[in-house]
Write a protein that holds these residues in place. Structure first.
Motif, PDB file in Angstrom:
ATOM      1  N   ILE A  31     -29.465   4.269  31.860  1.00 24.57           N
ATOM      2  CA  ILE A  31     -28.290   3.313  32.247  1.00 24.57           C
ATOM      3  C   ILE A  31     -28.533   2.861  33.732  1.00 24.57           C
ATOM      4  O   ILE A  31     -28.010   1.780  33.624  1.00 24.57           O
ATOM      5  CB  ILE A  31     -26.856   4.021  31.598  1.00 24.57           C
ATOM      6  CG1 ILE A  31     -25.938   2.763  31.667  1.00 24.57           C
ATOM      7  CG2 ILE A  31     -26.258   4.998  32.616  1.00 24.57           C
ATOM      8  CD1 ILE A  31     -25.773   2.181  30.303  1.00 24.57           C
ATOM      9  N   SER A 100     -33.151  -0.793  28.213  1.00 20.08           N
ATOM     10  CA  SER A 100     -31.791  -1.100  28.406  1.00 20.08           C
ATOM     11  C   SER A 100     -31.528  -2.321  29.599  1.00 20.08           C
ATOM     12  O   SER A 100     -30.387  -3.116  29.549  1.00 20.08           O
ATOM     13  CB  SER A 100     -30.957   0.249  29.039  1.00 20.08           C
ATOM     14  OG  SER A 100     -29.652   0.016  29.114  1.00 20.08           O
ATOM     15  N   GLU A 153     -23.290  -0.037  25.772  1.00 18.87           N
ATOM     16  CA  GLU A 153     -24.543   0.200  26.006  1.00 18.87           C
ATOM     17  C   GLU A 153     -24.682   1.709  26.262  1.00 18.87           C
ATOM     18  O   GLU A 153     -25.960   2.249  25.892  1.00 18.87           O
ATOM     19  CB  GLU A 153     -25.105  -0.699  27.381  1.00 18.87           C
ATOM     20  CG  GLU A 153     -26.618  -0.462  27.731  1.00 18.87           C
ATOM     21  CD  GLU A 153     -27.439  -0.973  26.658  1.00 18.87           C
ATOM     22  OE1 GLU A 153     -27.151  -1.744  25.792  1.00 18.87           O
ATOM     23  OE2 GLU A 153     -28.682  -0.597  26.771  1.00 18.87           O
ATOM     24  N   LEU A 157     -27.248   4.464  24.523  1.00 13.84           N
ATOM     25  CA  LEU A 157     -28.272   5.114  25.147  1.00 13.84           C
ATOM     26  C   LEU A 157     -28.045   6.467  24.669  1.00 13.84           C
ATOM     27  O   LEU A 157     -29.113   7.522  24.166  1.00 13.84           O
ATOM     28  CB  LEU A 157     -28.341   4.814  26.500  1.00 13.84           C
ATOM     29  CG  LEU A 157     -28.957   3.753  27.038  1.00 13.84           C
ATOM     30  CD1 LEU A 157     -28.928   3.501  28.618  1.00 13.84           C
ATOM     31  CD2 LEU A 157     -30.572   3.797  26.676  1.00 13.84           C
TER      32      LEU A 157
END
Ligand code: ADP
Ligand code: MG
Lengths: 231, 251
Positions: A31, A100, A153, A157
């Protein structure tokens, strides 16, 4: 029965914790790396010249247009044939970060573009250069606007880092599979793992919500953005 | 030498010509008002002056420096040209105080405490010392615009460009903003696009009437209101006076 399960649970804990460590490592590194790369891509798309913009669009479309699994296979199984060799964890970190980044770039681009153009005019009128205007005026607003998408997000992940087990990373799901294969207690093992993911998801959502509240500023809506990655 | 000189400015958007050769000058601390129908290019002219929309042709000079010269450091020049927007454009993520101090901190590189002290002075000057900690979303339109004026003032500009500063305000809030602008008269040069005829009549040193991308006529308020030479000017002033009630505001 209950005592038996408790014992089994305790016996499995060390391995599960190991796996959890990898899962968290994958999530946090990806991330973060994805964020910095994503923000560069987003800025390139919004403010870059034709070439920069074209490169960013190409990257984003390439990543979003191919499955994460295929990307991991290319990095882990494909690249060695041209002499680039990664350990499983390196390959997984690289793949998840690059992946990502493309998604975060799109959330951030949407957020940047939702900041009214007058904000840039006002910043430039004061004598700020473009970089200062972006850094002091546009991004502080855009980043706040993108928190909900970013939160999504993060959870994506957290859960989909489990795909790394396919390239031999001993993260949480892989450990579960290992324990289950040796004990044949598939249901209990994967139920435990599901609970762990659930708790992680709830806790991280709560933490991100609190951060968002602390950073929130009257009038800067988090509601502006919608396009979320499908889980 | 004039402080600000605008020389034969042309600007098109696509194939549509908007400004077709606009020239005028301004002296130090002078107040000029630009009037004219909507869509005439008044906002475009202001944006050409500080290069937010660079003109296609023509020059702008400030204090003997040519702003339109590509070699000029445009950011340095913009420090000297305040801009007050019709829709305020306050920085949404900053308090009133920081809206005013950020230019001092980031552009003039003044140390934070000193910058905020100065910002407080400017906000006090526009009557907002009680609102320093509020965010734009917590302010009324009139308060927002006064923060916008304070933000411009804090930079110690040579001239402030006002683009219809009261057009987005409820009628009862217009007076406060006009009062602040009047108080600046003679302290800093102001170029004001407005429909407030009371303000134009009583405050302006000169009025410029623009239509169709050119300056049709310019003169002192007295000349323009009582003795306009061009029929178009008379017609416009008559119409706008009736529409905006020139005697009620800004008088
Ligand atoms: N960025 C732009 N792109 C295209 N056309 C524009 C742009 N800005 C202004 N225009 C057009 O230029 C004309 C003059 O606009 P403007 O300067 O805002 O007029 P005024 O301020 O006198 O009402 C209008 O027809 C407007 O639609
Ligand atoms: Mg206008």
């Amino acid at each position: 029965m209950a005592a038996d399960f408790a014992q089994f649970f305790l016996n499995s804990l060390p391995d599960l914790f190991n796996g959890l460590g990898y899962t968290l490592l994958l999530t946090f590194i990806s991330i973060t790396a994805g964020f910095f790369l994503g923000i560069s891509l987003a800025l390139g798309r919004v403010y870059g010249n034709k070439i920069v913009n074209g490169f960013c669009v190409g990257y984003i479309e390439l990543i979003r247009g191919t499955p994460l699994l295929v990307q991991l296979f290319i990095i882990y199984f494909g690249l060695p044939s041209i002499g680039i060799i990664f350990t499983p964890i390196q390959a997984a970190l690289l793949g998840l970060s690059l992946n990502s980044a493309a998604y975060q770039a799109e959330y951030l681009r949407g957020a940047i573009q939702s900041v009214e153009s007058g904000q840039m005019s006002a910043a430039r009128s004061l004598g700020m250069n473009k970089l200062q205007s972006i850094g002091h005026v546009i991004l502080p607003q855009a980043l706040r606007i993108s928190i909900p998408a970013w939160s999504n997000e993060f959870i994506y992940l957290l859960q989909y880092s489990s795909i790394a087990y396919i390239i031999q990373v001993a993260e949480l799901t892989a450990e579960g599979k290992f324990i289950a294969a040796h004990t044949f207690r598939y249901l209990e093992v994967f139920a435990m793992i599901a609970v762990i993911y659930l708790v992680l998801t709830i806790v991280s959502t709560e933490i991100i919500d609190r951060i968002a509240k602390r950073l929130s500023i009257p009038g800067i809506g988090a509601a502006k953005q919608v396009s979320l990655r499908e889980g | 030498m004039a402080m600000l000189e605008v020389k034969d400015i042309y600007k098109s958007y696509g194939k549509v010509p908007i400004l077709k050769g606009v020239s005028f000058t301004m002296e130090k601390e002078e107040t000029k008002v630009i009037i004219g129908p909507s869509g005439t290019g008044k906002s475009t002219l202001l944006r050409c002056i500080n290069q937010l929309s660079p003109p296609d042709k023509g020059q702008v000079w400030l204090d003997g420096e040519e702003i339109t010269n590509p070699k000029t450091n445009i950011n340095k020049m913009r420090e000297k040209i305040g801009f007050v927007f019709q829709d305020f454009n306050l920085f949404n993520h900053l308090t009133a105080l920081r809206n005013v101090s950020i230019g001092l901190e980031k552009v003039k590189k003044i140390e934070k405490d000193a910058a905020q002290k100065r910002a407080l002075q400017e906000l006090t000057r526009v009557g907002l010392e009680a609102q320093v900690g509020q965010y734009p979303a917590q302010l009324s339109g009139g308060q927002k615009q006064r923060v916008g004026i304070a933000r411009a003032l804090a930079m110690d500009p040579d001239v402030i460009l006002f683009d219809e500063p009261t057009s987005a305000l409820d009628p009862e809030l217009i007076g406060d903003v006009l009062d602040v602008m009047k108080s600046l008269c003679g302290k800093v040069a102001m170029l004001v696009v407005t429909h407030e005829m009371g303000f134009a009549r009583n405050v302006a040193d000169e009025i410029i009437f623009m239509e169709g991308g050119i300056i049709v006529e310019q003169g002192s308020p007295k000349e323009m209101f009582t003795n306009a030479k061009m029929a178009r000017t008379k017609e416009f002033l008559g119409r706008i006076g009736a529409l905006y009630g020139e005697d009620e505001t800004g008088g």
